[in-house]
Scaffold this motif. Sequence first.
Motif, PDB file in Angstrom:
ATOM      1  N   PHE A 172       0.847  -1.192   0.000  1.00 19.73           N
ATOM      2  CA  PHE A 172       0.000   0.000   0.000  1.00 19.73           C
ATOM      3  C   PHE A 172       0.881   1.239   0.000  1.00 19.73           C
ATOM      4  CE2 PHE A 172      -1.985  -3.317   2.638  1.00 19.73           C
ATOM      5  CZ  PHE A 172      -3.119  -3.546   1.881  1.00 19.73           C
ATOM      6  N   HIS A 173       0.365   2.302  -0.558  1.00 18.89           N
ATOM      7  CA  HIS A 173       1.057   3.583  -0.407  1.00 18.89           C
ATOM      8  C   HIS A 173       0.758   4.098   1.004  1.00 18.89           C
ATOM      9  CE1 HIS A 173       2.450   7.606  -0.807  1.00 18.89           C
ATOM     10  NE2 HIS A 173       2.861   7.385  -2.046  1.00 18.89           N
ATOM     11  N   PRO A 174       1.800   4.295   1.818  1.00 15.41           N
ATOM     12  CA  PRO A 174       1.562   4.639   3.219  1.00 15.41           C
ATOM     13  C   PRO A 174       0.871   5.991   3.399  1.00 15.41           C
ATOM     14  CG  PRO A 174       3.895   4.842   2.672  1.00 15.41           C
ATOM     15  CD  PRO A 174       3.232   4.195   1.496  1.00 15.41           C
ATOM     16  N   GLY A 175       0.946   6.838   2.391  1.00 15.45           N
ATOM     17  CA  GLY A 175       0.358   8.172   2.524  1.00 15.45           C
ATOM     18  C   GLY A 175      -1.107   8.240   2.146  1.00 15.45           C
ATOM     19  N   ARG A 176      -1.615   7.122   1.629  1.00 18.58           N
ATOM     20  CA  ARG A 176      -3.007   7.085   1.197  1.00 18.58           C
ATOM     21  C   ARG A 176      -3.893   6.622   2.347  1.00 18.58           C
ATOM     22  NH1 ARG A 176      -1.804   4.452  -4.231  1.00 18.58           N
ATOM     23  NH2 ARG A 176      -1.419   6.455  -5.186  1.00 18.58           N
TER      24      ARG A 176
ATOM     25  N   ALA B  74      -9.211   5.739   0.307  1.00 16.85           N
ATOM     26  CA  ALA B  74      -8.675   6.163  -0.997  1.00 16.85           C
ATOM     27  C   ALA B  74      -8.083   4.969  -1.749  1.00 16.85           C
ATOM     28  CB  ALA B  74      -7.613   7.245  -0.812  1.00 16.85           C
ATOM     29  N   HIS B  75      -7.390   4.096  -1.005  1.00 20.49           N
ATOM     30  CA  HIS B  75      -6.822   2.897  -1.624  1.00 20.49           C
ATOM     31  C   HIS B  75      -7.924   2.073  -2.293  1.00 20.49           C
ATOM     32  CE1 HIS B  75      -4.494  -0.795  -2.130  1.00 20.49           C
ATOM     33  NE2 HIS B  75      -5.495  -1.433  -1.556  1.00 20.49           N
TER      34      HIS B  75
ATOM     35  N   ARG C 169      -4.369   7.397   7.338  1.00 16.35           N
ATOM     36  CA  ARG C 169      -3.339   6.976   6.387  1.00 16.35           C
ATOM     37  C   ARG C 169      -2.912   5.540   6.693  1.00 16.35           C
ATOM     38  NH1 ARG C 169      -1.728  11.316   3.558  1.00 16.35           N
ATOM     39  NH2 ARG C 169      -2.280  13.304   4.490  1.00 16.35           N
TER      40      ARG C 169
END
Lengths: 261, 245
Positions: free
Chosen positions: A87-91, A95-96, A127
Motif C-alpha cells: 500500500f502507499h503509506p500516505g493514502r 482512498a486505496h 493513512r
Amino acid sequence: MTTPVTLCGLTKQFGAVAALADVSVDFAPGEVTGFLGPNGAGKTTAMRLILGLARPSAGSALIGGRRYAELDRPRRIVGAVIETAGFHPGRTGRAHLAILALGAGVGAARVEEVLDVVELAGAADRRIGTYSLGMRQRLALAGALLGDPAVLLLDEPANGLDPEGIAWLRRTLRGLAGEGRTVVVSSHVLSEVGQIADATVILAGGRLRFAGPTTELTASGESLESAFLRLTATATATATDAVPIAPAAPAAPLASKGERS
Amino acid sequence: MTTSIRTELRKLRSTRLAWLVFAAAQLIVVAGVSGLVLSGGHLRDTDTVNKAVAHVGLVSLCTLLLGIYAVAGEYRHHTISDTYLSTPRRERVLAAKLVTYLAAGLIIGVAAAGTALITTKVWWSAKGVPLTLSDAGVWRTVAGGVAWNAAFAVVGVGLGAVIRNLAAAIAAALAWIALVEGIAGQLVGSELRRWLPFAAGQALGRATLGGSDHLPQWGAGGVLAGYAVIASAVAASITLRRDVT
C-alpha cells in the motif's frame, strides 16, 4: 458463478532454479482449497502466475478457461491477496479502495460495504502508514472482495490477524465457498487451513506433492501434520520417488469435484 | 483506457506528493525571479524579462521527478501488483500514466508560468519599472517552458519504468543532468552536447545560461519530443516483458 482455476503443466524457471515444476491441478468452485507447502515451495509463484504478474516458463494457468490477462474486468472475477502487494503509506484506506474500485468498475457504495465486512470502516480515513499489520491484512482482503469475485486467491491471508481475526476469516471463507465460489488459501501454517479446507494441495520444492480431499490425508489415521511433514520432507528428491500418494494425474481428485459442482 | 486515466488521476490526488511538487514548483519560480531582480538585473532590458520567465522551464526538474515517481513509486510501495490486477493489459497502464503525467506536467508548467508572470509584475512594479509583455520573445519563453515541463514529465515516466528502483531512478536522473550533461558535455563539445535532453530542454524553455551553443527553440522541441517518445517506447517494451516481483 462457478469458475474453476486450472493449472496445466505450470512451470516457472528462475535461471537454473525451477520455482515451479510441471504442476497440474484444479481448484474447484464451492470449496475452500488449502494451498500448502513450506516456505519457498512455490505457492506465491503459482499465485503470481495465475494472476498474470509473472509469465510461466511453460504450461498455463486458466481461470474459467481464460488467462487472467484475457479477463474483462478481472477484479469482478478474481479477488486476490498477494504477499508481495503493498500500500502507499500516505493514502487513506478508503482512498486505496476507491482506486481499486475504479479498476473493478464498482461504485463508492461497494467500498463502504467491504469496509464494513472487514470491520475497518472506523479507520478508513486514516493513512495506511498508521495501520497495524492486521489492519493492512483486512484492507487487502477488502480489496480482494471489492469486485464480488467468483474466485478468491489468498496468499497467507491470516498473517498478522489476531485469533479473533483468524476465526472471522475462517467463517468468511467458509461462507464464500458455500456460495459456490472458488476459494484458494495458501499457508505454511498447517493449522490455519486444515480445519476449513475441503481440499488440500501440497507443494514442496516447486513440485506437486498431493492434491485431493483433506480427509484423504488423514484417512489412514495419520495426523494432518504428520502427513504434511511426510509429503514435504523429501522436497529435494524427484517427484516420482517422493510421493506415495500423488497420482499420475494429480489433478484428478479435485477435477472430479469441479465437474460435480 | 479512460478508466485507467481516471485511476491514475485518483492516485495522483490521493497522496501529498503532487501537491508538494506543485508548491515546490511555484517556490522555485518565485525564488528564481526574485533572485534575478535582487542580484541587480537591468529591469528595463527585455532580456531580463525573458530571463525572469525562463524560470518556468526549470520547474521541469519537478515534473521529471513526479514522472519517475509515477512508475518507480509503484514499485517502491508494491502497489504495482494491484495496478496490474486491475488492468492486466500493461500497455494500457503505461499509456494512461504517460497521458496523465503529460497533462500534469502541462498543468504544473502553466501554473508556474502564471506565478512567473505575477512575480515579475510585482517586482517590476515594486521597482517602479514599466513591464512590457508585448515582446513575442517573452511568450515564446513561457510556452517553451511549459512544453519542457510536459516533456520531462513524460521522460520521467519512461525512466521510472526502466529503472524501477525509485532511489536509483532519481539518482540517475540528477546525475545525468549534473554530471553527464554538465561535465561530460564539456568534453564532447557543444556541437554534441546541445542534442542531449537537458540542453534541448534549456533551448526549448529558452533558459540557456550564457551564450553557449544551443539548438533553435523549435528544433529543441522536436528533439525533446523525440526523447519522450523513445523513453515511452523503451518503457513499453520493458514493462510488457518483465515479471512483477
